[in-house]
Design an enzyme around this catalytic site. Structure first.
Site, PDB file in Angstrom:
ATOM      1  N   LYS A  76       0.828  -1.211   0.000  1.00  0.00           N
ATOM      2  CA  LYS A  76       0.000   0.000   0.000  1.00  0.00           C
ATOM      3  C   LYS A  76       0.866   1.266   0.000  1.00  0.00           C
ATOM      4  O   LYS A  76       0.649   2.168  -0.797  1.00  0.00           O
ATOM      5  CB  LYS A  76      -0.948  -0.007   1.217  1.00  0.00           C
ATOM      6  N   THR A  77       1.839   1.305   0.908  1.00  0.00           N
ATOM      7  CA  THR A  77       2.718   2.478   0.952  1.00  0.00           C
ATOM      8  C   THR A  77       3.483   2.604  -0.365  1.00  0.00           C
ATOM      9  O   THR A  77       3.625   3.695  -0.932  1.00  0.00           O
ATOM     10  CB  THR A  77       3.698   2.365   2.137  1.00  0.00           C
ATOM     11  N   ASP A 121      -1.919   7.134   5.926  1.00  0.00           N
ATOM     12  CA  ASP A 121      -1.815   5.724   6.306  1.00  0.00           C
ATOM     13  C   ASP A 121      -2.738   5.459   7.495  1.00  0.00           C
ATOM     14  O   ASP A 121      -3.016   6.377   8.268  1.00  0.00           O
ATOM     15  CB  ASP A 121      -0.352   5.431   6.697  1.00  0.00           C
ATOM     16  N   THR A 170      -5.653  -1.328   6.641  1.00  0.00           N
ATOM     17  CA  THR A 170      -5.674  -2.789   6.712  1.00  0.00           C
ATOM     18  C   THR A 170      -7.082  -3.254   7.083  1.00  0.00           C
ATOM     19  O   THR A 170      -7.365  -4.445   7.085  1.00  0.00           O
ATOM     20  CB  THR A 170      -4.692  -3.293   7.789  1.00  0.00           C
ATOM     21  N   ARG A 229       6.599  -8.279   1.771  1.00  0.00           N
ATOM     22  CA  ARG A 229       7.487  -7.869   2.861  1.00  0.00           C
ATOM     23  C   ARG A 229       8.137  -9.087   3.513  1.00  0.00           C
ATOM     24  O   ARG A 229       9.330  -9.067   3.839  1.00  0.00           O
ATOM     25  CB  ARG A 229       6.713  -7.073   3.915  1.00  0.00           C
TER      26      ARG A 229
HETATM   27  N1  LIG Z   1       4.049  -5.519  -5.885  1.00  0.00           N
HETATM   28  C1  LIG Z   1       5.253  -5.455  -5.325  1.00  0.00           C
HETATM   29  N2  LIG Z   1       6.354  -5.694  -6.046  1.00  0.00           N
HETATM   30  C2  LIG Z   1       7.572  -5.668  -5.465  1.00  0.00           C
HETATM   31  N3  LIG Z   1       7.790  -5.392  -4.160  1.00  0.00           N
HETATM   32  C3  LIG Z   1       6.732  -5.144  -3.405  1.00  0.00           C
HETATM   33  C4  LIG Z   1       5.416  -5.154  -3.925  1.00  0.00           C
HETATM   34  N4  LIG Z   1       4.559  -4.871  -2.945  1.00  0.00           N
HETATM   35  C5  LIG Z   1       5.293  -4.693  -1.842  1.00  0.00           C
HETATM   36  N5  LIG Z   1       6.599  -4.842  -2.104  1.00  0.00           N
HETATM   37  C6  LIG Z   1       7.697  -4.737  -1.131  1.00  0.00           C
HETATM   38  O1  LIG Z   1       7.186  -5.101   0.142  1.00  0.00           O
HETATM   39  C7  LIG Z   1       7.567  -4.173   1.127  1.00  0.00           C
HETATM   40  C8  LIG Z   1       6.355  -3.758   1.909  1.00  0.00           C
HETATM   41  O2  LIG Z   1       5.486  -3.011   1.100  1.00  0.00           O
HETATM   42  P1  LIG Z   1       4.657  -1.761   1.692  1.00  0.00           P
HETATM   43  O3  LIG Z   1       5.455  -1.078   2.749  1.00  0.00           O
HETATM   44  O4  LIG Z   1       4.208  -0.963   0.547  1.00  0.00           O
HETATM   45  O5  LIG Z   1       3.438  -2.522   2.357  1.00  0.00           O
HETATM   46  P2  LIG Z   1       2.155  -1.900   3.090  1.00  0.00           P
HETATM   47  O6  LIG Z   1       0.968  -2.506   2.435  1.00  0.00           O
HETATM   48  O7  LIG Z   1       2.253  -0.418   3.093  1.00  0.00           O
HETATM   49  O8  LIG Z   1       2.287  -2.463   4.569  1.00  0.00           O
HETATM   50  P3  LIG Z   1       1.682  -1.846   5.944  1.00  0.00           P
HETATM   51  O9  LIG Z   1       0.227  -2.213   5.993  1.00  0.00           O
HETATM   52  O10 LIG Z   1       2.449  -2.533   7.029  1.00  0.00           O
HETATM   53  O11 LIG Z   1       1.911  -0.364   5.916  1.00  0.00           O
HETATM   54  C9  LIG Z   1       8.285  -3.032   0.416  1.00  0.00           C
HETATM   55  O12 LIG Z   1       9.645  -3.075   0.740  1.00  0.00           O
HETATM   56  C10 LIG Z   1       8.159  -3.308  -1.052  1.00  0.00           C
HETATM   57  O13 LIG Z   1       9.420  -3.231  -1.629  1.00  0.00           O
HETATM   58 MG   LIG Z   2       2.501   0.930   4.656  1.00  0.00          MG
END
Ligand SMILES: Nc1ncnc2c1ncn2[C@@H]1O[C@H](COP(=O)(O)OP(=O)(O)OP(=O)(O)O)[C@@H](O)[C@H]1O
Ligand SMILES: [Mg+2]
Length: 356
Positions: A76-77, A121, A170, A229
Site C-alpha cells: 500500500k505504501t 496511512d 488494513t 514484505r
Molecule cells: N508488488 C510489489 N512488487 C515488489 N515489491 C513489493 C510489492 N509490494 C510490496 N513490495 C515490497 O514489500 C515491502 C512492503 O510493502 P509496503 O510497505 O508498501 O506494504 P504496506 O501494504 O504499506 O504495509 P503496511 O500495511 O504494514 O503499511 C516493500 O519493501 C516493497 O518493496
Molecule cells: Mg505501509
C-alpha cells in the site's frame, strides 16, 4: 512472558510477521518499486490504477482520491509513492493516529501544493472530528476552520488547492461509509501468488546483489505467506546463511536449510503456528476445543493465539473457527504428518469398519 515493558507486540518479533520491523524499515526504501511497471502482481489493481492516472494526466487534472486496502506488507505504501511518481507530484505522508485534532489536519491540508498527493496511512484510526473535516476537503477542496468557542464560534471557510488523497487501511470494514464513498477509486490488494513472490525475490536479490537460482527463489516464495514484505525479509535471512555456511549462492537446499534454522516451515508456518496446530491435534484430537483452553495448552495469551497465529492458519485452511470451538482440518493432520483418530476418520465417513 510479560509484554508490558516493551512496545513490541509478539507479532512484530516474528520472522513471518507481516508488519514492518525496524530492519525492514531500513531496507524497504531501497526495495520499493518506483513505478507501476516495476510493481509486481496485483494485475487488476495495476490496470485500473494505470487508467485512472493516465486519464488524469491527459486531462491535466489532479487524480481522483484513491483508497488502498489490504493486509500489512502487500504494497500500500509502495503504491501511494508510485501514484505520486506517476503524477510527477510531491507526496506528503502522514497517518490517522498522527492526526489527533481537526486542527492538525487543517494545518496539513492548508499547506498542500496544487496536485500534491497526501498519503494518509491507517486512515481508519483518525479521530472523528478530523474525519468530518476530511469529508469536506475531499469533496469541495475546502475546510471550515472554527475560531472561538460556544455561541460566539465562527467558521471561516478556507479554500484548498486540488490534491489527491491516498488513504491506506488494513481494515476497510472499519471505515465509515461516508468516507469510503468519497474515494473515486478503491483498490483492494490481495495476497500474492507464489509465482509473483518469486519475481519479488528475484528483483530484490538483484537489488541487494545476492545470487539466487530459480529453485532457491521458489523455496523462499513458498514460505512467504503471500506477502512481499515477508519474502524480502526471508531473503535477507537466507542470504546471511548462504554467506556464512556456503559460497553465497542461494539454492533450494540452502534456502530450505536456512529457513529450518529460523523455524519457518515449507508452508510458511513458524514455531507459534506449529505449536498451536500441534496442541490442537495431539492434545485435543483435532478439536473442537475452546480458544482459552487451546491458549493455555500452548502457553500463550488468548489474544496472541487468536490474532497472531490463527488468521494465517484459517487462511491456509488448516484450522476452522466454529461455534463449538477450534477444529483442525484434514489438511492440518497431513501438514504435521499425523494420522487423525478414528472418530475423525468416521466423521469423514471412512472409519466405521473399526467400530468404536
Ligand atoms: N508488488 C510489489 N512488487 C515488489 N515489491 C513489493 C510489492 N509490494 C510490496 N513490495 C515490497 O514489500 C515491502 C512492503 O510493502 P509496503 O510497505 O508498501 O506494504 P504496506 O501494504 O504499506 O504495509 P503496511 O500495511 O504494514 O503499511 C516493500 O519493501 C516493497 O518493496
Ligand atoms: Mg505501509
Amino acid at each position: 512472558m510479560n509484554w508490558d515493558d516493551t512496545t513490541d507486540t509478539p507479532a512484530e518479533e516474528r520472522l513471518v510477521g507481516a508488519s514492518a520491523d525496524r530492519e525492514d524499515q531500513a531496507v524497504e526504501a531501497a526495495l520499493r518499486p518506483k513505478d507501476l511497471g516495476e510493481f509486481i502482481g496485483q494485475e487488476k489493481v495495476r490496470e485500473q490504477l494505470d487508467l485512472v492516472l493516465r486519464a488524469a494526466r491527459a486531462r491535466g487534472a489532479t487524480a481522483d482520491h484513491v483508497l488502498l486496502s489490504g493486509a500489512p506488507g502487500l504494497g500500500k505504501t509502495t503504491l501511494s509513492m508510485i501514484i505520486a511518481a506517476e503524477m510527477e507530484a510531491p507526496i506528503r505522508i502522514t497517518s490517522g493516529p498522527a492526526i489527533q485534532h481537526a486542527g492538525d489536519l487543517a494545518a496539513i491540508l492548508s499547506s498542500l501544493q496544487e496536485g500534491e498527493v497526501l498519503f494518509l496511512d491507517e486512515i481508519h484510526r483518525m479521530s472523528r472530528p478530523a474525519e468530518e473535516m476530511l469529508y469536506m476537503a475531499m469533496e469541495d477542496f475546502r475546510v471550515d476552520v472554527i475560531v472561538g468557542k460556544g455561541p460566539g464560534a465562527t467558521a471561516i471557510p478556507l479554500e484548498l488547492p486540488p490534491f489527491t488523497l491516498v488513504g491506506a487501511t488494513t481494515r476497510a470494514g472499519l471505515l465509515p461509509p461516508p468516507l469510503r464513498d468519497r474515494f473515486g477509486f478503491t483498490a483492494h490488494m490481495e495476497f500474492y501468488e507464489p509465482a509473483e513472490l518469486e519475481r519479488v525475490v528475484h528483483r530484490s536479490a538483484s537489488l541487494l546483489d545476492v545470487e539466487i537460482d530459480p529453485q532457491g527463489a521458489a523455496e523462499i516464495a513458498g514460505r512467504s505467506r503471500g506477502t512481499p514484505r515477508i519474502a524480502n525479509r526471508l531473503l535477507r535471512r537466507v542470504r546471511d546463511y548462504a554467506q556464512v555456511k556456503a559460497d553465497g549462492l542461494i539454492t533450494q537446499d540452502i534456502a530450505a536449510a536456512a529457513l529450518a534454522v529460523y523455524e519457518v516451515d515449507p508452508r510458511g508456518l513458524d514455531r507459534l503456528d506449529r505449536a498451536v496446530l500441534t496442541a490442537l491435534l495431539k492434545l485435543f484430537g483435532g478439536g473442537p476445543v475452546g480458544l482459552s483452553t487451546l491458549s493455555v495448552a500452548v502457553g500463550e495469551e488468548r489474544e496472541t493465539v487468536e490474532e497472531v497465529a490463527e488468521p494465517f492458519l484459517v487462511r491456509e485452511g488448516l484450522l476452522a473457527r466454529t461455534p463449538r470451538g477450534r477444529v483442525a482440518t484434514p489438511a492440518a493432520w497431513a501438514h504435521l504428518g499425523l494420522t487423525p483418530p478414528r472418530s475423525q476418520a468416521s466423521a469423514n465417513g471412512q472409519g466405521d469398519l473399526f467400530g468404536a
